[in-house]
Design a protein around this motif. Structure first.
Motif, PDB file in Angstrom:
ATOM      1  N   LYS A  70       0.835  -1.203   0.000  1.00 11.98           N
ATOM      2  CA  LYS A  70       0.000   0.000   0.000  1.00 11.98           C
ATOM      3  C   LYS A  70       0.872   1.257   0.000  1.00 11.98           C
ATOM      4  CE  LYS A  70      -3.915  -2.116   2.328  1.00 11.98           C
ATOM      5  NZ  LYS A  70      -4.747  -2.119   3.535  1.00 11.98           N
ATOM      6  N   LEU A  71       1.976   1.200   0.754  1.00  6.67           N
ATOM      7  CA  LEU A  71       2.892   2.337   0.783  1.00  6.67           C
ATOM      8  C   LEU A  71       3.485   2.578  -0.592  1.00  6.67           C
ATOM      9  CD1 LEU A  71       4.599   4.530   2.154  1.00  6.67           C
ATOM     10  CD2 LEU A  71       6.233   2.719   2.765  1.00  6.67           C
ATOM     11  N   TRP A  72       3.957   1.529  -1.250  1.00  4.50           N
ATOM     12  CA  TRP A  72       4.595   1.716  -2.562  1.00  4.50           C
ATOM     13  C   TRP A  72       3.599   2.155  -3.622  1.00  4.50           C
ATOM     14  CZ3 TRP A  72       8.581   3.036  -0.748  1.00  4.50           C
ATOM     15  CH2 TRP A  72       9.429   2.276   0.029  1.00  4.50           C
ATOM     16  N   PRO A  91      10.772   3.832  -3.536  1.00  2.00           N
ATOM     17  CA  PRO A  91      11.476   4.300  -2.343  1.00  2.00           C
ATOM     18  C   PRO A  91      12.491   5.390  -2.677  1.00  2.00           C
ATOM     19  CG  PRO A  91      12.144   2.060  -2.892  1.00  2.00           C
ATOM     20  CD  PRO A  91      11.012   2.430  -3.792  1.00  2.00           C
ATOM     21  N   ARG A  92      12.958   5.405  -3.903  1.00  2.00           N
ATOM     22  CA  ARG A  92      13.906   6.428  -4.348  1.00  2.00           C
ATOM     23  C   ARG A  92      13.298   7.826  -4.232  1.00  2.00           C
ATOM     24  NH1 ARG A  92      14.749   9.213  -8.964  1.00  2.00           N
ATOM     25  NH2 ARG A  92      16.861   9.878  -9.395  1.00  2.00           N
ATOM     26  N   HIS A  93      12.013   7.957  -4.490  1.00  2.00           N
ATOM     27  CA  HIS A  93      11.360   9.258  -4.388  1.00  2.00           C
ATOM     28  C   HIS A  93      11.458   9.825  -2.967  1.00  2.00           C
ATOM     29  CE1 HIS A  93      10.056   8.745  -8.408  1.00  2.00           C
ATOM     30  NE2 HIS A  93       8.942   8.075  -8.172  1.00  2.00           N
ATOM     31  N   LEU A  94      11.394   8.945  -1.976  1.00  2.00           N
ATOM     32  CA  LEU A  94      11.503   9.410  -0.594  1.00  2.00           C
ATOM     33  C   LEU A  94      12.911   9.892  -0.279  1.00  2.00           C
ATOM     34  CD1 LEU A  94       9.336   6.733   1.247  1.00  2.00           C
ATOM     35  CD2 LEU A  94       8.699   9.071   0.605  1.00  2.00           C
ATOM     36  N   SER A 123      11.528  13.263 -10.019  1.00  2.00           N
ATOM     37  CA  SER A 123      11.192  12.395  -8.894  1.00  2.00           C
ATOM     38  C   SER A 123      10.200  13.070  -7.945  1.00  2.00           C
ATOM     39  CB  SER A 123      12.474  12.011  -8.147  1.00  2.00           C
ATOM     40  OG  SER A 123      12.196  11.097  -7.129  1.00  2.00           O
ATOM     41  N   ILE A 124      10.444  14.346  -7.653  1.00  2.00           N
ATOM     42  CA  ILE A 124       9.530  15.096  -6.777  1.00  2.00           C
ATOM     43  C   ILE A 124       8.159  15.229  -7.428  1.00  2.00           C
ATOM     44  CG2 ILE A 124       9.086  17.332  -5.677  1.00  2.00           C
ATOM     45  CD1 ILE A 124      11.323  15.666  -4.327  1.00  2.00           C
ATOM     46  N   LYS A 125       8.143  15.513  -8.710  1.00  2.00           N
ATOM     47  CA  LYS A 125       6.869  15.651  -9.431  1.00  2.00           C
ATOM     48  C   LYS A 125       6.088  14.334  -9.396  1.00  2.00           C
ATOM     49  CE  LYS A 125       4.899  17.166 -13.804  1.00  2.00           C
ATOM     50  NZ  LYS A 125       5.152  17.720 -15.131  1.00  2.00           N
ATOM     51  N   GLN A 126       6.776  13.216  -9.590  1.00  2.00           N
ATOM     52  CA  GLN A 126       6.104  11.917  -9.549  1.00  2.00           C
ATOM     53  C   GLN A 126       5.550  11.631  -8.163  1.00  2.00           C
ATOM     54  OE1 GLN A 126       8.976   9.096 -11.010  1.00  2.00           O
ATOM     55  NE2 GLN A 126       8.877   9.876 -13.101  1.00  2.00           N
ATOM     56  N   LEU A 127       6.321  11.971  -7.123  1.00  2.00           N
ATOM     57  CA  LEU A 127       5.847  11.768  -5.760  1.00  2.00           C
ATOM     58  C   LEU A 127       4.627  12.637  -5.477  1.00  2.00           C
ATOM     59  CD1 LEU A 127       6.209  10.460  -2.976  1.00  2.00           C
ATOM     60  CD2 LEU A 127       7.834  12.295  -2.427  1.00  2.00           C
ATOM     61  N   GLU A 128       4.677  13.893  -5.899  1.00  2.00           N
ATOM     62  CA  GLU A 128       3.537  14.788  -5.703  1.00  2.00           C
ATOM     63  C   GLU A 128       2.297  14.270  -6.442  1.00  2.00           C
ATOM     64  OE1 GLU A 128       5.553  19.139  -4.894  1.00  2.00           O
ATOM     65  OE2 GLU A 128       5.378  18.479  -6.989  1.00  2.00           O
TER      66      GLU A 128
END
Length: 92
Positions: A3-5, A11-14, A43-48
């Motif tokens: 669920k976290l992933w 995990p690289r995004h974190l 990476s930040i954009k993908q996480l957002e």
């Protein structure tokens, strides 16, 4: 853990998020992580996008955490500190 992933997608995004938040700069985070600045931005954009929230307010040469970004940074940096302490203890 699955669920976290699904929420963060990698995990690289974190790791990238933590470096950018701590340094207040995508450029400095890129230097620290030995990657190009566009990789940090992506990476930040993908996480957002995965979380559905903005984590940074982007200025000309700096970034500032949003309220959501501050909450995530506190948890991520705390978790990374705990992992580091355990890894350091185990490596002795």
């Amino acid at each position: 853990m699955q669920k976290l992933w699904k929420l963060v997608s990698s995990p690289r995004h974190l790791l990238v998020f933590e470096a950018a938040a701590r340094t207040g700069s995508f450029t400095r985070a890129a230097q620290e992580l030995n990657v190009q600045q566009p990789a940090v931005s992506a990476s930040i954009k993908q996480l957002e996008q995965s979380l559905g929230v903005h984590l940074f307010v982007r200025a000309h040469r700096s970034v500032v955490l949003t309220h959501a970004g501050e909450r995530l940074f506190n948890d991520v940096s705390g978790a990374f500190d705990q992992i580091y302490q355990t890894a350091q203890m185990l490596s002795l």
